[in-house]
Design an enzyme around this catalytic site. Structure first.
Site, mmCIF file in Angstrom:
data_model
loop_
_atom_site.group_PDB
_atom_site.id
_atom_site.type_symbol
_atom_site.label_atom_id
_atom_site.label_comp_id
_atom_site.label_asym_id
_atom_site.label_seq_id
_atom_site.Cartn_x
_atom_site.Cartn_y
_atom_site.Cartn_z
ATOM 1 N N CYS A 179 0.828 -1.202 0.000
ATOM 2 C CA CYS A 179 0.000 0.000 0.000
ATOM 3 C C CYS A 179 0.863 1.253 0.000
ATOM 4 O O CYS A 179 2.010 1.237 0.455
ATOM 5 C CB CYS A 179 -0.966 0.028 1.181
ATOM 6 S SG CYS A 179 -0.205 0.099 2.811
ATOM 7 N N TYR A 224 2.318 -3.866 -11.483
ATOM 8 C CA TYR A 224 3.081 -5.102 -11.390
ATOM 9 C C TYR A 224 3.617 -5.547 -12.744
ATOM 10 O O TYR A 224 4.762 -6.003 -12.844
ATOM 11 C CB TYR A 224 2.212 -6.204 -10.774
ATOM 12 C CG TYR A 224 1.803 -5.916 -9.352
ATOM 13 C CD1 TYR A 224 2.737 -5.514 -8.392
ATOM 14 C CD2 TYR A 224 0.466 -6.025 -8.950
ATOM 15 C CE1 TYR A 224 2.358 -5.245 -7.092
ATOM 16 C CE2 TYR A 224 0.094 -5.761 -7.643
ATOM 17 C CZ TYR A 224 1.037 -5.363 -6.720
ATOM 18 O OH TYR A 224 0.661 -5.088 -5.439
#
Length: 261
Positions: A179, A224
């Site tokens: 996060c 990602y």
């Protein structure tokens, strides 16, 4: 991981993970809707490192509660509830790092932090109040965090396939609890955290690094995949329904071999 789009103020729903230490190690999806104004930072003083300092771990736990939960301002006892959740995550984080969780060879918390002085212009000092710590006489703020887990699998998650056999106990790893502070999205902090996690994983001898992401979380998938992860598998719809969460993907990244383990 919750990431905003390029719009400076946008309400979105972002699946991410949260931890319930009262049970076994489980990462459940939670939806949090935030409307924030993005804040640009000077990254010249950014630090990303592994940590075992209790002050930093507490700040990381507070950031995770702040990022993974949505609270109504009018809720009775909201501050007490936030502290309760942070205390649970803090104690569980210490246990994981200390090697007291069965099935995990090694766990490390990575924190990205900036000097408190960078946030003096923020109209809301909630981030500083909750996620501040002191290091070498300087007040800093944890602005991003994640865990690197060296293990075969994470409970209630899709299991990676590489490498096979006993080698997977040492050479397979997973990212979790990723996060970044909501108001600091679009500063590249997510990319910086993932880059550091790859270096830590390789140092441990991990050759196959995995991360789970909800199928509808396009910003996180973009992060990602731009960091080198590729699709390996996806969660069966029945499992997602049973666990009451959005269906997710398993992404894989191959790291150069390291035989230090």
């Amino acid at each position: 991981m919750a990431l905003l789009s390029s719009s400076p103020s946008l309400s979105i729903t972002s699946p991410t993970y949260r931890y319930y230490p009262s049970r076994r190690l489980c990462f459940y999806p939670i939806s949090a809707t935030h409307v924030v104004t993005l804040h640009h930072i000077d990254k010249s003083s950014l630090t990303i490192s592994e940590t075992s300092s209790e002050d930093q771990l507490w700040a990381a736990a507070c950031l995770r509660v702040r990022s993974f939960h949505e609270f109504k301002p009018s809720t009775f006892g909201i501050q007490d509830h936030k502290r309760y959740l942070a205390e649970r995550e803090f104690e569980a984080l210490k246990e994981r790092i200390a090697g007291k969780r069965t099935g995990f060879n090694r766990v490390s918390c990575l924190n990205a932090s900036l000097p408190l002085s960078q946030f003096l212009s923020l109209p809301d000092d909630d981030l500083c109040a909750q996620c501040k710590f002191s290091e070498n006489g300087e007040d800093r703020v944890v602005v991003g965090t994640l865990d690197v887990n060296q293990c075969m699998s994470l409970p209630d998650e899709i299991t990676g396939m590489k490498p096979q056999g006993i080698e997977g106990q040492f050479a397979r790893g997973y990212l979790s609890n990723v996060c970044v502070a909501n108001e600091l999205h679009r500063n590249g902090l997510g990319y910086d955290l993932v880059a550091k996690s790859k270096a830590v994983a390789q140092k441990w001898g991990i050759t196959d690094l995995y991360v789970h992401v909800a199928v509808n979380n396009e910003p996180a998938k973009q992060l990602y995949m731009k960091s080198g992860f590729v699709y390996e598998n996806d969660e069966p719809a029945w499992q997602a329904r049973f666990l009451d969460r959005p269906r997710r993907l398993l992404l894989w990244l191959g790291l150069p071999g390291n035989q230090n383990w």
